[in-house]
Motif scaffolding. Structure first.
Motif, PDB file in Angstrom:
ATOM      1  N   SER A  15       3.828   7.705  -1.695  1.00 26.75           N
ATOM      2  CA  SER A  15       5.112   7.103  -1.366  1.00 26.75           C
ATOM      3  C   SER A  15       5.441   5.953  -2.311  1.00 26.75           C
ATOM      4  O   SER A  15       4.635   5.575  -3.174  1.00 26.75           O
ATOM      5  CB  SER A  15       5.081   6.559   0.066  1.00 26.75           C
TER       6      SER A  15
ATOM      7  N   ILE B 154       4.683   0.220   0.087  1.00 27.65           N
ATOM      8  CA  ILE B 154       5.000  -0.180   1.462  1.00 27.65           C
ATOM      9  C   ILE B 154       4.513  -1.609   1.667  1.00 27.65           C
ATOM     10  O   ILE B 154       3.359  -1.915   1.353  1.00 27.65           O
ATOM     11  CB  ILE B 154       4.299   0.743   2.478  1.00 27.65           C
TER      12      ILE B 154
ATOM     13  N   TYR C 225      -3.269   7.066   4.186  1.00 27.86           N
ATOM     14  CA  TYR C 225      -2.889   5.930   3.342  1.00 27.86           C
ATOM     15  C   TYR C 225      -3.716   5.878   2.065  1.00 27.86           C
ATOM     16  O   TYR C 225      -4.792   6.480   1.947  1.00 27.86           O
ATOM     17  CB  TYR C 225      -3.063   4.601   4.102  1.00 27.86           C
TER      18      TYR C 225
ATOM     19  N   HIS D  48      -6.397   7.837  10.779  1.00 32.14           N
ATOM     20  CA  HIS D  48      -6.568   8.260   9.389  1.00 32.14           C
ATOM     21  C   HIS D  48      -7.861   9.049   9.191  1.00 32.14           C
ATOM     22  O   HIS D  48      -7.888  10.045   8.466  1.00 32.14           O
ATOM     23  CB  HIS D  48      -6.567   7.044   8.464  1.00 32.14           C
TER      24      HIS D  48
ATOM     25  N   PHE E  87       6.688   6.996   6.705  1.00 29.09           N
ATOM     26  CA  PHE E  87       6.985   7.214   5.290  1.00 29.09           C
ATOM     27  C   PHE E  87       6.755   8.665   4.865  1.00 29.09           C
ATOM     28  O   PHE E  87       7.535   9.195   4.066  1.00 29.09           O
ATOM     29  CB  PHE E  87       6.205   6.236   4.416  1.00 29.09           C
TER      30      PHE E  87
ATOM     31  N   TYR F  45       0.865  -1.180   0.000  1.00 28.05           N
ATOM     32  CA  TYR F  45       0.000   0.000   0.000  1.00 28.05           C
ATOM     33  C   TYR F  45       0.898   1.225   0.000  1.00 28.05           C
ATOM     34  O   TYR F  45       2.117   1.102  -0.182  1.00 28.05           O
ATOM     35  CB  TYR F  45      -0.992  -0.029   1.173  1.00 28.05           C
ATOM     36  N   TYR F  46       0.332   2.418   0.197  1.00 25.61           N
ATOM     37  CA  TYR F  46       1.094   3.644  -0.008  1.00 25.61           C
ATOM     38  C   TYR F  46       0.741   4.686   1.054  1.00 25.61           C
ATOM     39  O   TYR F  46      -0.382   4.722   1.562  1.00 25.61           O
ATOM     40  CB  TYR F  46       0.802   4.235  -1.395  1.00 25.61           C
ATOM     41  N   ALA F  47       1.704   5.538   1.346  1.00 26.70           N
ATOM     42  CA  ALA F  47       1.410   6.751   2.109  1.00 26.70           C
ATOM     43  C   ALA F  47       0.973   7.819   1.114  1.00 26.70           C
ATOM     44  O   ALA F  47       1.476   7.871  -0.014  1.00 26.70           O
ATOM     45  CB  ALA F  47       2.646   7.217   2.864  1.00 26.70           C
TER      46      ALA F  47
ATOM     47  N   THR G 132       2.811   3.764   9.947  1.00 24.90           N
ATOM     48  CA  THR G 132       3.723   3.640   8.810  1.00 24.90           C
ATOM     49  C   THR G 132       3.398   4.666   7.737  1.00 24.90           C
ATOM     50  O   THR G 132       4.274   5.402   7.267  1.00 24.90           O
ATOM     51  CB  THR G 132       3.621   2.232   8.202  1.00 24.90           C
ATOM     52  N   SER G 133       2.134   4.714   7.336  1.00 26.79           N
ATOM     53  CA  SER G 133       1.738   5.570   6.218  1.00 26.79           C
ATOM     54  C   SER G 133       1.350   6.977   6.646  1.00 26.79           C
ATOM     55  O   SER G 133       1.244   7.867   5.795  1.00 26.79           O
ATOM     56  CB  SER G 133       0.571   4.936   5.453  1.00 26.79           C
TER      57      SER G 133
END
Length: 244
Positions: free
Chosen positions: A165, A168, A135, A117, A92, A56-58, A87-88
């Motif tokens: 990002s 991840i 995220y 979030h 990151f 997945y991504y930030a 993390t996200s």
């Protein structure tokens, strides 16, 4: 077999429970896994998968029309991170900011830790902060936190992502190394079987917004360790800051 559930108030609570051998099995985010591996005797066995991808991504977001188009535009702005061990929503994004020469403590007007979030998305939507970190499950903006938490399509359109990002490695399932190996294997098999079964996939999607699990190993999370280092976050210090 009787199972006793445990729900912590934050990521640190899960790590502390694993370290104290009060937990046998746990779901962890990538960053909290790296911390748990550093502090407790755990083994990662599975990671989640969404739409065929175990990544997945930030995402760094702002309100559409804010005039913020790129990361460099964030200097002097107010910004929301999520949980400090997210993390996200922290690790990151700090790496991304560092890579363009932005030091949040020095270059942001104000920093807010929203705790989640959903709170970050709402803070950006309602103008409480100029931008924030959350995220996305894809780097094209088609499966994101703001799409999940904002039920009104018109509100979704008011959120603009200015950066994503690198991929991840996804959240994971870990077992305490003190758990009987045969039980650990059975747990792993059960989750993999659920991931292949149509009804199981539906249940996992409803509960966790994932499609299933795939095998995982410690080296899968080396990029997360690197992100901690580039972001300037010491593992032990990160854990201490979350403890009372």
């Amino acid at each position: 077999m009787e199972v006793q559930p445990f729900v912590a108030t934050d990521y640190t609570g899960v790590i502390e429970a694993l370290r104290g051998n009060k937990l046998d099995i746990a779901f962890l985010t990538p960053a909290s896994y790296v911390l748990a591996k550093n502090e407790a005797n755990v083994t990662v066995v599975l990671k989640s998968e969404r739409k065929g991808s175990p990544f997945y991504y930030a995402a760094i977001i702002t309100r559409a029309g804010s005039g913020i188009e790129k990361l460099a535009d964030l200097r002097g702005k107010t910004f929301a991170f999520g949980d400090p061990l997210s993390t996200s929503a922290n690790v990151f994004p700090r790496k991304m900011l560092h890579e363009v020469g932005i030091d949040p403590g020095r270059d942001f007007k104000q920093i807010l830790y929203s705790g989640g979030h959903d709170a970050t998305v709402l803070a950006v939507l309602n103008g409480k902060v100029d931008a924030g970190a959350t995220y996305a499950n894809s780097p094209d903006g088609n499966d994101t936190a703001w799409m999940r938490y904002l039920k009104n399509p018109e509100d979704v359109k008011k959120i603009q992502a200015i950066a994503f990002s690198e991929p991840i490695p996804a959240d994971n399932l870990v077992v305490n190394a003190n758990l009987d190996e045969s039980i650990a294997k059975k747990v792993q098999t059960i989750f993999l079987d659920l991931s292949r079964d149509p009804k199981g996939k539906t249940m996992l999607r409803d509960l966790y917004q994932i499609d299933g699990f795939v095998p995982a190993g410690d080296k899968d999370y080396d990029s997360v360790r690197q992100a901690f280092a580039i972001a300037g976050i010491e593992l032990k210090e990160a854990l201490k800051k979350k403890q009372p």
